[in-house]
Design a protein around this motif. Structure first.
Motif, PDB file in Angstrom:
ATOM      1  N   TRP A  87     -26.423  11.322 -26.023  1.00 15.59           N
ATOM      2  CA  TRP A  87     -25.856  11.541 -27.201  1.00 15.59           C
ATOM      3  C   TRP A  87     -26.974  10.790 -28.243  1.00 15.59           C
ATOM      4  CZ3 TRP A  87     -20.938   9.899 -24.898  1.00 15.59           C
ATOM      5  CH2 TRP A  87     -20.269  10.621 -23.659  1.00 15.59           C
ATOM      6  N   GLY A 125     -19.866   3.297 -27.435  1.00 22.41           N
ATOM      7  CA  GLY A 125     -18.772   4.028 -26.421  1.00 22.41           C
ATOM      8  C   GLY A 125     -19.608   3.367 -25.508  1.00 22.41           C
ATOM      9  N   PHE A 158     -14.242   0.635 -28.034  1.00 27.27           N
ATOM     10  CA  PHE A 158     -12.978   1.876 -28.854  1.00 27.27           C
ATOM     11  C   PHE A 158     -12.771   1.967 -29.564  1.00 27.27           C
ATOM     12  CE2 PHE A 158      -9.189   4.707 -27.599  1.00 27.27           C
ATOM     13  CZ  PHE A 158     -10.286   5.703 -27.215  1.00 27.27           C
ATOM     14  N   PRO A 190     -14.624  12.332 -26.196  1.00 27.69           N
ATOM     15  CA  PRO A 190     -13.856  11.591 -25.873  1.00 27.69           C
ATOM     16  C   PRO A 190     -12.863  11.167 -25.719  1.00 27.69           C
ATOM     17  CG  PRO A 190     -13.564  12.662 -28.753  1.00 27.69           C
ATOM     18  CD  PRO A 190     -14.597  12.650 -27.687  1.00 27.69           C
TER      19      PRO A 190
HETATM   20  C1  RET Z   1     -17.384   8.433 -26.974  1.00 30.54           C
HETATM   21  C2  RET Z   1     -16.457   6.997 -26.936  1.00 30.54           C
HETATM   22  C3  RET Z   1     -14.934   7.192 -26.575  1.00 30.54           C
HETATM   23  C4  RET Z   1     -14.982   7.275 -28.049  1.00 30.54           C
HETATM   24  C5  RET Z   1     -15.037   8.269 -28.604  1.00 30.54           C
HETATM   25  C6  RET Z   1     -16.985   8.856 -27.835  1.00 30.54           C
HETATM   26  C7  RET Z   1     -17.718  10.511 -29.044  1.00 30.54           C
HETATM   27  C8  RET Z   1     -18.530  10.977 -28.127  1.00 30.54           C
HETATM   28  C9  RET Z   1     -19.171  12.570 -28.747  1.00 30.54           C
HETATM   29  C10 RET Z   1     -19.522  12.558 -27.798  1.00 30.54           C
HETATM   30  C11 RET Z   1     -20.431  14.040 -28.244  1.00 30.54           C
HETATM   31  C12 RET Z   1     -21.537  14.810 -27.615  1.00 30.54           C
HETATM   32  C13 RET Z   1     -22.149  15.629 -28.310  1.00 30.54           C
HETATM   33  C14 RET Z   1     -22.654  15.683 -27.014  1.00 30.54           C
HETATM   34  C15 RET Z   1     -23.044  17.614 -27.609  1.00 30.54           C
HETATM   35  O1  RET Z   1     -24.803  17.841 -26.608  1.00 30.54           O
HETATM   36  C16 RET Z   1     -18.843   7.662 -26.970  1.00 30.54           C
HETATM   37  C17 RET Z   1     -16.668   9.202 -25.965  1.00 30.54           C
HETATM   38  C18 RET Z   1     -15.468   8.658 -30.377  1.00 30.54           C
HETATM   39  C19 RET Z   1     -17.981  12.451 -29.900  1.00 30.54           C
HETATM   40  C20 RET Z   1     -21.897  16.504 -29.061  1.00 30.54           C
END
Ligand code: RET
Length: 301
Positions: free
Chosen positions: A130, A166, A183, A231
């Motif tokens: 990521w 995260g 978090f 998330p």
């Molecule tokens: C975590 C931790 C908990 C809080 C949030 C998170 C957001 C993760 C996202 C990841 C997107 C990943 C993508 C990958 C593509 O291959 C790190 C889980 C807000 C938004 C688009």
């Protein structure tokens, strides 16, 4: 079901067998429960490695006849698929994961509560993936909308904060300020990215004409929906341990396919059909440093 007599027998064997009180053990062995990936998860990781490698190859091939100055989308989509293929290789071959453990209280009605350790396999490779690939996805969205460099950089840094926070939250101690702090920081980073790219993108894309604005709106809404699922799954799987590690691998696999190969293919095919969405990068990007300062015929209008 826990049988209280069995637990009493385990904890105070002398007392239960003779009827007389025996020595009370001071150290009670606490079994550790492991949540590890199984055969299904393992196979899924290999399938995703193959899929991401194939998608990187297809994106690279699609750039074949495209001049370097117009290859930015091809290069970013090829790179994010390639990085993902490498992290899937690491996970499938048994690397890039470690155990995140915490104590769980077991309530008993007739004897004192006991504790056992619960250790879940957490793939830290996902966070590496990521951290390297989401900035490239954001760069694509910003380029398509025509967002300026300053706002793009801010969004990318907020995105990195989201991913690293995260990672720290995933390995943080349960129920502590440490875990919830990271978090919260991660969620703030996420909100900043969505607000920044969404707001600036919607504003800037208007200058690119109706067709690009329409394409950007659909790609941005699609990405918003896919990104929001990460998330949610993280909360259910990594945080609350409500699913098995294999189910977690399967869900992330579907999301990764939607966020990378599907997104990339959509972007490459649709931007080819809309001339106004093309980005022509001259100078160092396509000519290198040796061309700097040279006057090219046709540059002056
Ligand atoms: C975590 C931790 C908990 C809080 C949030 C998170 C957001 C993760 C996202 C990841 C997107 C990943 C993508 C990958 C593509 O291959 C790190 C889980 C807000 C938004 C688009």
């Amino acid at each position: 079901m826990i049988n209280p007599d069995q637990v009493a027998e385990m904890l105070y064997p002398a007392a239960t067998s003779t009827g007389k009180p025996g020595p009370i053990p001071t150290v009670v062995p606490t079994p550790t429960h492991y949540q590890l990936s199984g055969e299904t998860g393992h196979r899924t990781l290999w399938v995703l490695f193959a899929g991401m490698t194939l998608s990187a190859g297809i994106f690279a091939l699609l750039s074949w006849n495209v001049p370097t100055s117009k290859r930015i989308y091809h290069i970013t989509t090829t790179l994010f698929s390639l990085v993902s293929a490498l992290t899937y290789f690491a996970m499938a071959s048994g690397q890039a994961s470690s155990l995140s453990c915490h104590a769980v209280r077991d309530h008993h009605s007739h004897v004192p509560d006991t504790f056992h350790d619960e250790c879940r396999q957490v793939y830290w490779a996902r966070y590496v993936d990521w951290a390297l690939t989401t900035p490239l996805i954001l760069l694509n969205l910003c380029l398509l909308a025509g967002v300026d460099g300053a706002h793009t950089l801010m969004a990318i840094v907020a995105d990195l904060v989201m991913v690293l926070a995260g990672l720290f939250a995933a390995y943080g101690t349960d129920g502590t300020a440490q875990k919830w702090g990271w978090f919260t920081i991660s969620c703030l980073g996420y909100l900043f990215v969505v607000w920044h790219v969404g707001l600036q993108g919607t504003r800037m894309v208007q200058n690119k004409g109706g067709r690009v604005a329409k394409l950007w709106a659909s790609v941005a809404i699609y990405s918003l929906a896919v990104w929001a699922a990460y998330p949610i799954i993280w909360g259910i799987a990594t945080l609350s341990h409500k699913t098995s590690v294999d189910t977690e691998i399967l869900i992330y696999a579907v999301l990764d396919i939607l966020a990378k190969p599907v997104f990339g293919l959509w972007l490459l095919i649709s931007h080819r059909a809309i001339a106004e969405s093309n980005i022509d990068l001259g100078g160092y990007w396509s000519q290198g440093l040796s061309a700097e300062g040279r006057i090219r015929i046709g540059d002056e209008e």
